[in-house]
Design a protein around this motif. Structure first.
Motif, PDB file in Angstrom:
ATOM      1  N   ARG A 215      -1.140   1.867   8.374  1.00 16.03           N
ATOM      2  CA  ARG A 215      -2.501   1.600   7.908  1.00 16.03           C
ATOM      3  C   ARG A 215      -3.468   1.929   9.037  1.00 16.03           C
ATOM      4  O   ARG A 215      -3.199   1.613  10.203  1.00 16.03           O
ATOM      5  CB  ARG A 215      -2.636   0.140   7.479  1.00 16.03           C
ATOM      6  CG  ARG A 215      -4.021  -0.224   6.964  1.00 16.03           C
ATOM      7  CD  ARG A 215      -4.057  -1.686   6.537  1.00 16.03           C
ATOM      8  NE  ARG A 215      -3.141  -1.928   5.431  1.00 16.03           N
ATOM      9  CZ  ARG A 215      -3.433  -1.676   4.170  1.00 16.03           C
ATOM     10  NH1 ARG A 215      -4.622  -1.155   3.858  1.00 16.03           N
ATOM     11  NH2 ARG A 215      -2.563  -1.917   3.217  1.00 16.03           N
ATOM     12  N   GLU A 216      -4.582   2.569   8.656  1.00 14.51           N
ATOM     13  CA  GLU A 216      -5.551   2.971   9.683  1.00 14.51           C
ATOM     14  C   GLU A 216      -6.331   1.777  10.203  1.00 14.51           C
ATOM     15  O   GLU A 216      -6.561   1.653  11.414  1.00 14.51           O
ATOM     16  CB  GLU A 216      -6.496   4.034   9.117  1.00 14.51           C
ATOM     17  CG  GLU A 216      -7.436   4.610  10.166  1.00 14.51           C
ATOM     18  CD  GLU A 216      -8.291   5.737   9.621  1.00 14.51           C
ATOM     19  OE1 GLU A 216      -8.801   6.534  10.431  1.00 14.51           O
ATOM     20  OE2 GLU A 216      -8.459   5.816   8.380  1.00 14.51           O
ATOM     21  N   PHE A 217      -6.782   0.888   9.296  1.00 11.91           N
ATOM     22  CA  PHE A 217      -7.547  -0.285   9.746  1.00 11.91           C
ATOM     23  C   PHE A 217      -7.240  -1.464   8.828  1.00 11.91           C
ATOM     24  O   PHE A 217      -7.365  -1.326   7.603  1.00 11.91           O
ATOM     25  CB  PHE A 217      -9.048   0.012   9.725  1.00 11.91           C
ATOM     26  CG  PHE A 217      -9.882  -1.132  10.226  1.00 11.91           C
ATOM     27  CD1 PHE A 217     -10.024  -1.332  11.589  1.00 11.91           C
ATOM     28  CD2 PHE A 217     -10.470  -2.027   9.341  1.00 11.91           C
ATOM     29  CE1 PHE A 217     -10.779  -2.398  12.064  1.00 11.91           C
ATOM     30  CE2 PHE A 217     -11.214  -3.089   9.800  1.00 11.91           C
ATOM     31  CZ  PHE A 217     -11.376  -3.279  11.166  1.00 11.91           C
ATOM     32  N   PRO A 218      -6.803  -2.592   9.388  1.00 15.12           N
ATOM     33  CA  PRO A 218      -6.441  -2.755  10.801  1.00 15.12           C
ATOM     34  C   PRO A 218      -5.181  -1.953  11.112  1.00 15.12           C
ATOM     35  O   PRO A 218      -4.312  -1.808  10.241  1.00 15.12           O
ATOM     36  CB  PRO A 218      -6.181  -4.258  10.926  1.00 15.12           C
ATOM     37  CG  PRO A 218      -5.789  -4.682   9.550  1.00 15.12           C
ATOM     38  CD  PRO A 218      -6.563  -3.815   8.609  1.00 15.12           C
ATOM     39  N   PRO A 242       2.278  -1.124  -7.151  1.00 15.19           N
ATOM     40  CA  PRO A 242       0.936  -1.093  -6.546  1.00 15.19           C
ATOM     41  C   PRO A 242       0.261  -2.463  -6.592  1.00 15.19           C
ATOM     42  O   PRO A 242       0.344  -3.173  -7.594  1.00 15.19           O
ATOM     43  CB  PRO A 242       0.194  -0.074  -7.413  1.00 15.19           C
ATOM     44  CG  PRO A 242       1.261   0.781  -8.017  1.00 15.19           C
ATOM     45  CD  PRO A 242       2.408  -0.145  -8.253  1.00 15.19           C
ATOM     46  N   ARG A 243      -0.400  -2.806  -5.504  1.00 14.74           N
ATOM     47  CA  ARG A 243      -1.123  -4.074  -5.390  1.00 14.74           C
ATOM     48  C   ARG A 243      -2.470  -3.819  -4.737  1.00 14.74           C
ATOM     49  O   ARG A 243      -2.643  -2.829  -4.016  1.00 14.74           O
ATOM     50  CB  ARG A 243      -0.315  -5.070  -4.539  1.00 14.74           C
ATOM     51  CG  ARG A 243       1.068  -5.378  -5.071  1.00 14.74           C
ATOM     52  CD  ARG A 243       1.838  -6.201  -4.067  1.00 14.74           C
ATOM     53  NE  ARG A 243       3.212  -6.476  -4.504  1.00 14.74           N
ATOM     54  CZ  ARG A 243       4.124  -7.058  -3.759  1.00 14.74           C
ATOM     55  NH1 ARG A 243       3.822  -7.423  -2.507  1.00 14.74           N
ATOM     56  NH2 ARG A 243       5.343  -7.272  -4.223  1.00 14.74           N
ATOM     57  N   PRO A 244      -3.421  -4.727  -4.945  1.00 14.41           N
ATOM     58  CA  PRO A 244      -4.732  -4.560  -4.286  1.00 14.41           C
ATOM     59  C   PRO A 244      -4.622  -4.545  -2.761  1.00 14.41           C
ATOM     60  O   PRO A 244      -5.438  -3.913  -2.084  1.00 14.41           O
ATOM     61  CB  PRO A 244      -5.534  -5.770  -4.784  1.00 14.41           C
ATOM     62  CG  PRO A 244      -4.876  -6.164  -6.072  1.00 14.41           C
ATOM     63  CD  PRO A 244      -3.423  -5.855  -5.891  1.00 14.41           C
ATOM     64  N   SER A 245      -3.601  -5.222  -2.206  1.00 13.70           N
ATOM     65  CA  SER A 245      -3.467  -5.277  -0.744  1.00 13.70           C
ATOM     66  C   SER A 245      -3.105  -3.928  -0.144  1.00 13.70           C
ATOM     67  O   SER A 245      -3.285  -3.718   1.063  1.00 13.70           O
ATOM     68  CB  SER A 245      -2.402  -6.315  -0.357  1.00 13.70           C
ATOM     69  OG  SER A 245      -1.146  -5.975  -0.937  1.00 13.70           O
ATOM     70  N   TYR A 246      -2.590  -2.996  -0.939  1.00 11.92           N
ATOM     71  CA  TYR A 246      -2.249  -1.673  -0.426  1.00 11.92           C
ATOM     72  C   TYR A 246      -3.467  -0.754  -0.353  1.00 11.92           C
ATOM     73  O   TYR A 246      -3.373   0.338   0.217  1.00 11.92           O
ATOM     74  CB  TYR A 246      -1.189  -1.011  -1.310  1.00 11.92           C
ATOM     75  CG  TYR A 246       0.164  -1.669  -1.245  1.00 11.92           C
ATOM     76  CD1 TYR A 246       0.671  -2.160  -0.052  1.00 11.92           C
ATOM     77  CD2 TYR A 246       0.946  -1.796  -2.389  1.00 11.92           C
ATOM     78  CE1 TYR A 246       1.916  -2.766   0.005  1.00 11.92           C
ATOM     79  CE2 TYR A 246       2.201  -2.394  -2.348  1.00 11.92           C
ATOM     80  CZ  TYR A 246       2.679  -2.879  -1.148  1.00 11.92           C
ATOM     81  OH  TYR A 246       3.910  -3.476  -1.086  1.00 11.92           O
ATOM     82  N   ALA A 247      -4.572  -1.143  -0.943  1.00  7.22           N
ATOM     83  CA  ALA A 247      -5.763  -0.288  -0.941  1.00  7.22           C
ATOM     84  C   ALA A 247      -6.269  -0.099   0.486  1.00  7.22           C
ATOM     85  O   ALA A 247      -6.113  -0.959   1.354  1.00  7.22           O
ATOM     86  CB  ALA A 247      -6.844  -0.888  -1.822  1.00  7.22           C
TER      87      ALA A 247
END
Length: 392
Positions: A215-218, A242-247
């Motif tokens: 993940r780029e950020f964080p 897929p989950r919102p946390s992967y966005a």
């Protein structure tokens, strides 16, 4: 004693009987397949025809030894030397790739980058011959990494049809200084759909490269457990749930022989994708109205929360250009113990006329599809005013 010596002397000087000529017959040549001898020769079984009247016994191979159709795809290693192409093959970028596919009518499928013209580089060349087809890639690059496949058609006279078991395919890596297949975009937008796996196509050029997801950020590494997220060396990372946390912004990192590179960055957008097309209901405030009266037609959809629904209308007044008066709203409602989203579109008709009589059609659309439903409204003549003037 003297008599014994005399007998021995006579025996030595006696002439042997005259030999008689005998007819010599040639010994028959032995069969090439001889029975086993005790000298350790290999076992050979003579093949003989069965006597008449007895059934022949046909020998069949075990299921695991049944002959499988040979692949029609081969690679030309050097002039006159061919090699069956394995499922996966690694070549150095810059090498020439020559594939041959057996068949009278052959079609090819190969990576999309080979279809693009590039100055200073020979394109992918395909030549068809009487019994095979040739695919030639000169000055190969990392972008040529991908699946190469061919299939032939069975042709009789002028008609051709797909041939069964007549397909060959192989995934070919072109490795070099690039660990990832280059792309034109620095960022690529990817939708995370709730009901569909999501692919991050960070394709490596070597099957030996170690690839991780970040993940780029964080800045952090994303866990790949093989259940929620898995990795395929021929495709990339697949997000199965897929989950919102992967966005957010994600990228792949590859390392091989002390070299480390990152892939294109993927901007993941979470979309609550509907599980099915909407199921609207439509109803009119009155199925029969008098001319001059007002009425409305309502189209309602109950569905999953945060799933957008678009409405369109078709109504009789469109023929004369009557403008639509539409109000749309969305709210949450509890139905059957579950919270659902209620989407509603209301079409208003002021001062009904004879032209407003007919079919009112509502089309509800989401990402899964469109559903159409209709209702009919009848317009009656206006009621005459009481105490009106009489003619006479």
């Amino acid at each position: 004693k003297d008599s014994k010596l005399l007998l021995f002397f006579l025996y030595l000087h006696e002439k042997p009987p005259k030999a008689t000529k005998q007819k010599v017959t040639k010994e028959p040549k032995p069969n090439k397949l001889r029975p086993l001898k005790a000298t350790g020769e290999k076992l050979h079984q003579a093949v003989t025809k069965p006597p008449k009247g007895k059934a022949r016994v046909k020998l069949t191979a075990p299921p695991n030894q049944v002959h499988q159709p040979a692949s029609i795809l081969t690679r030309v290693v050097t002039r006159g030397q061919f090699q069956k192409v394995p499922e996966s093959l690694t070549l150095m970028a810059g090498n020439t790739l020559e594939l041959r596919c057996r068949g009278r009518s052959v079609r090819w499928r190969f990576p999309a980058y080979l279809k693009d013209e590039d100055e200073g580089r020979l394109r992918c060349v395909i030549k068809h011959f009487e019994r095979h087809s040739q695919l030639l890639v000169v000055n190969s690059r990392a972008t040529d990494t991908g699946e190469y496949s061919c299939w032939s058609f069975q042709c009789r006279d002028s008609e051709c049809q797909d041939g069964e078991d007549r397909m060959g395919k192989a995934f070919i890596f072109f490795t070099g200084q690039e660990l990832f297949v280059p792309t034109e975009d620095y960022y690529e937008v990817v939708q995370l759909r709730t009901n569909h796996p999501t692919l991050l196509p960070c394709q490596v050029t070597s099957p030996l490269a170690k690839v991780t997801l970040h993940r780029e950020f964080p800045p952090e590494e994303v866990a790949v457990d093989g259940i929620d997220i898995s990795y395929d060396v021929k495709r990339g990372f697949v997000i199965h749930r897929p989950r919102p946390s992967y966005a957010g912004s994600l990228f792949c990192m590859a390392s091989l022989a002390g070299m480390r590179q990152i892939s294109t960055k993927y901007m993941l957008i979470y979309v609550n994708y509907p599980s099915s097309a909407p199921k609207p209901t439509v109803s009119a405030s009155a199925t029969t109205v008098r001319a001059g009266e007002n009425f409305n037609v309502t189209c309602t959809v109950f569905g999953e929360p945060e799933v957008a629904v678009d409405f369109t209308w078709e109504y009789p007044g469109q023929q004369i250009g009557r403008p639509p008066y539409i109000r749309e709203c969305t709210d949450l409602a509890r139905r059957g113990g579950q919270v659902q989203q209620e989407s509603e579109s209301i079409l208003y008709i002021d001062e009904a006329r004879a032209i407003d009589e007919g079919l009112y059609t509502c089309s509800a659309m989401n990402l899964q599809g469109t559903t159409t439903i209709s209702t009919r409204v009848q317009v009656l003549p206006a009621t005459p005013a009481p105490g009106g003037a009489r003619s006479g």
